[in-house]
Structures are given as C-alpha cells and as structure tokens.
Scaffold this motif. Structure first.
Motif, PDB file in Angstrom:
ATOM      1  N   MET A   1      24.264  42.362   8.743  1.00 39.92           N
ATOM      2  CA  MET A   1      25.675  42.180   8.958  1.00 39.92           C
ATOM      3  C   MET A   1      26.432  42.113   7.636  1.00 39.92           C
ATOM      4  SD  MET A   1      26.145  42.162  12.171  1.00 39.92           S
ATOM      5  CE  MET A   1      27.318  41.234  13.076  1.00 39.92           C
ATOM      6  N   ARG A   2      25.714  41.898   6.556  1.00 42.09           N
ATOM      7  CA  ARG A   2      26.400  41.834   5.267  1.00 42.09           C
ATOM      8  C   ARG A   2      26.993  43.184   4.901  1.00 42.09           C
ATOM      9  NH1 ARG A   2      24.634  41.708  -0.518  1.00 42.09           N
ATOM     10  NH2 ARG A   2      26.281  40.547  -1.541  1.00 42.09           N
ATOM     11  N   THR A   3      26.256  44.245   5.162  1.00 36.91           N
ATOM     12  CA  THR A   3      26.755  45.583   4.854  1.00 36.91           C
ATOM     13  C   THR A   3      28.012  45.884   5.655  1.00 36.91           C
ATOM     14  OG1 THR A   3      24.483  46.281   4.449  1.00 36.91           O
ATOM     15  CG2 THR A   3      26.108  48.007   4.788  1.00 36.91           C
ATOM     16  N   GLY A   9      35.504  45.030   4.959  1.00 39.30           N
ATOM     17  CA  GLY A   9      36.353  44.409   3.954  1.00 39.30           C
ATOM     18  C   GLY A   9      37.020  45.455   3.071  1.00 39.30           C
ATOM     19  N   GLY A  10      36.269  46.496   2.715  1.00 41.09           N
ATOM     20  CA  GLY A  10      36.854  47.595   1.946  1.00 41.09           C
ATOM     21  C   GLY A  10      37.913  48.341   2.732  1.00 41.09           C
ATOM     22  N   LEU A  44      39.483  41.203  10.561  1.00 41.89           N
ATOM     23  CA  LEU A  44      38.848  40.406  11.612  1.00 41.89           C
ATOM     24  C   LEU A  44      37.380  40.805  11.794  1.00 41.89           C
ATOM     25  CD1 LEU A  44      39.158  38.329  13.943  1.00 41.89           C
ATOM     26  CD2 LEU A  44      39.704  40.269  15.397  1.00 41.89           C
ATOM     27  N   VAL A  45      37.110  42.095  11.825  1.00 42.16           N
ATOM     28  CA  VAL A  45      35.726  42.560  11.977  1.00 42.16           C
ATOM     29  C   VAL A  45      34.900  42.153  10.756  1.00 42.16           C
ATOM     30  CG1 VAL A  45      34.262  44.596  12.190  1.00 42.16           C
ATOM     31  CG2 VAL A  45      36.356  44.432  13.523  1.00 42.16           C
ATOM     32  N   SER A  46      35.482  42.252   9.574  1.00 38.56           N
ATOM     33  CA  SER A  46      34.786  41.853   8.355  1.00 38.56           C
ATOM     34  C   SER A  46      34.474  40.360   8.371  1.00 38.56           C
ATOM     35  CB  SER A  46      35.637  42.198   7.131  1.00 38.56           C
ATOM     36  OG  SER A  46      35.020  41.732   5.968  1.00 38.56           O
ATOM     37  N   ALA A  50      30.734  38.623   8.473  1.00 37.19           N
ATOM     38  CA  ALA A  50      30.323  37.677   7.435  1.00 37.19           C
ATOM     39  C   ALA A  50      29.853  36.359   8.043  1.00 37.19           C
ATOM     40  CB  ALA A  50      31.474  37.438   6.466  1.00 37.19           C
ATOM     41  N   VAL A  51      30.547  35.887   9.064  1.00 33.34           N
ATOM     42  CA  VAL A  51      30.151  34.635   9.717  1.00 33.34           C
ATOM     43  C   VAL A  51      28.798  34.803  10.404  1.00 33.34           C
ATOM     44  CG1 VAL A  51      30.731  33.069  11.622  1.00 33.34           C
ATOM     45  CG2 VAL A  51      32.474  33.737   9.974  1.00 33.34           C
ATOM     46  N   GLN A  52      28.591  35.925  11.073  1.00 29.57           N
ATOM     47  CA  GLN A  52      27.304  36.163  11.734  1.00 29.57           C
ATOM     48  C   GLN A  52      26.173  36.272  10.716  1.00 29.57           C
ATOM     49  OE1 GLN A  52      26.652  35.994  15.011  1.00 29.57           O
ATOM     50  NE2 GLN A  52      28.774  35.347  15.123  1.00 29.57           N
TER      51      GLN A  52
END
Length: 132
Positions: A1-3, A9-10, A44-46, A50-52
């Motif tokens: 999920m980091r990717t 985010g970009g 929001l998706v980013s 990140a939280v997951q």
C-alpha cells in the motif's frame, strides 16, 4: 500500500499545482473547482493507502521474495445481505430531487442519506465480540 500511497500522493500534488495555476491564470471558478475536487479525491485515496500501510504493514504483493501461498487465506469480511445500500441510494435520490424541488426535500434526503451511511459504517461494529 505504500506504493499506492506515494502514487496517489503524486497525482494529488499534480492536481493541486494545476488547480492553482489554472485558477490564477483563467479566473474561471468551475474548472478550478473541478481540479480542486480531483485533488481532494486523489489525496483521500493516498491517505487511506498510507493508513492501511501503517496498520497492516507490507503485503505479500509488496515483497519481491514472496510466494503465491503467502497471500492465501481469507481476504476480508464481506456481509451477505444488507438493507443500508438501498437506504443510502434512496437518500441520495431524495437529496438530488430536493435540489430541484426545494430545500425541504433536500433536507429530508440528507437525513435519510446520513442514516444509510451510518448504518453501513456501523452495521458490524460488534462483530466477533460475543465469540469467546
């Protein structure tokens, strides 16, 4: 999920930059609003990704040394049936109709919509507490 978090985010930063430039140069509110909404959706998706990632760590799909069997097992809990999506859809339809016919119908629709969303969010909040 980091990717996924970095990728979205970009995308969010791109839309934020484009919204700022477009709003400054064009002074046209509709296009600026659309670009700001696109920025908010990507952000929001980013944020969710990140939280997951922080909660669950790296997935087998994120590791180069992972085997197919590492991802085996139950994925998540999916409910069999629920009335709350129908309530949410009816609330949205009433709210959208209220935009045309009047504030009173819009407010009723928003109340029904809020009840449907809260019902979906908290439908299984106590799942598994009785099992010991």
């Amino acid at each position: 999920m980091r990717t996924e978090s970095v990728l979205f985010g970009g995308v969010a930063l791109f839309f934020a930059g484009v919204a700022a430039l477009y709003g400054f140069w064009s002074r046209e509110p509709a296009g600026s609003a659309v670009l700001v909404v696109a920025f908010l959706m990507a952000a929001l998706v980013s944020f969710f990704s990140a939280v997951q990632y922080r909660r669950r760590g790296r997935r087998p799909q994120d590791r180069k040394d992972a085997e197919v069997a590492d991802a085996a097992g139950p994925v998540e809990f999916f409910p069999a049936a629920s009335r709350w999506p129908v309530v949410t859809a009816a609330g949205f339809a009433l709210s959208a109709t209220g935009v045309v016919y009047g504030l009173w119908l819009f407010l009723i629709g928003m109340a029904v919509l809020a009840r449907g969303v809260l019902g979906m969010a908290f439908q299984y909040v106590h799942r598994g507490e009785d099992q010991e």
